[in-house]
Design a protein around this motif. Structure first.
Motif: not given
Ligand code: AP5
Length: 214
Positions: A72-74, A79-82, A100-101
């Motif tokens: 997730x840090x990449x 702009x988002x992800x699945x 995420x928070x």
């Protein structure tokens, strides 16, 4: 858009994720794919994960959470992800929320793809995947033109090690026990949406797009 795909093994998460990444131009993060690659490459992670995966059990939370945090840090996740196949336990979901928070970017939607148990066994025993381009087929529902050969790239089709009946039964039990409770988890957070995962792949995709918005 930050999206989690929920659903039993064989519900069609991977199939729909592949179409959604093209439509929304965001990456798919499949913990199953990441782990299978680690196993194939024989990395320390792969060696640790293999026995859990072969039996249809879950890889320990600490291992999978670490993987997802790194991913997730990449840059391409900005702009988002699945998320496909993660989270799978309540501790994974809670840790994801914490991460995420901290990034000030909570999930937008958790989408549950619902398919009856009877259909799942046929989908999983029939699944074949191309070694070259990863295109998925199903010998019952969407067979390749030539047995064992990918229509798209001519690559060899293979059956996943964990797509044997006994292992599938265990995966479905593990899903009911450890992952299905996440449906209530996300409902209580007000971000749960559901779609029936039966019918043509394109019809299901269109329903998902109408839920997520163009
Ligand atoms: P993972 O790879 O995530 O497997 P899974 O959740 O069991 O999901 P599948 O990939 O089997 O199913 P899918 O819903 O993506 O269905 P698909 O689109 O392929 O995990 C594997 C293992 O890794 C786990 O058991 C665990 O050990 C480990 N792991 C992974 N993540 C983990 C985590 N977070 N924590 C701990 N351990 C973890 O479709 C299936 C078949 O159906 C295909 O043949 C397809 O063509 C067909 N199909 C799809 N849609 C339709 C349709 N509408 N009609 C007819 N056929 C269809």
């Amino acid at each position: 858009m930050r999206l989690v795909l929920l659903g039993a093994p064989g519900a069609g998460k991977g199939t729909q994720a592949k179409k959604l990444i093209e439509k929304y131009r965001i990456p798919q993060i499949s913990t199953g794919d990441i782990l299978r690659k680690a196993v194939a490459d024989g990395t320390p992670l792969g060696k640790e994960a293999k026995s859990y995966m072969d039996s249809g059990g879950l890889v320990p939370d600490s291992v999978v959470i670490g993987l997802v945090k790194e991913r997730l840090a990449q840059d391409d996740c900005k702009t988002g992800y699945i998320l496909d196949g993660f989270p799978r336990t309540t501790p994974q979901a809670e840790e994801l929320d914490n991460v995420l928070s901290g990034m000030n970017s909570p999930l937008d939607v958790a989408l549950s793809v619902d398919v009856d148990k009877d259909d799942l066994m046929k989908r999983l025993t029939g699944r074949r995947t191309c070694r070259g381009c990863q295109q998925m087929y199903n010998i019952h529902f969407s067979a390749p033109k030539k047995d064992g050969v990918c229509d798209k790239c001519g690559g060899e089709l293979y059956q996943r090690d964990d797509d044997q009946e006994d292992t599938i039964r265990n995966r479905l039990d593990v899903y009911e026990k450890s992952t299905a409770p996440l449906i209530d988890y996300y409902e209580s957070k007000g971000i749960l949406k559901s779609v029936k995962g039966k019918g043509s792949i394109d019809d299901i995709f269109n329903q998902i797009v109408s839920i997520l918005g163009a």
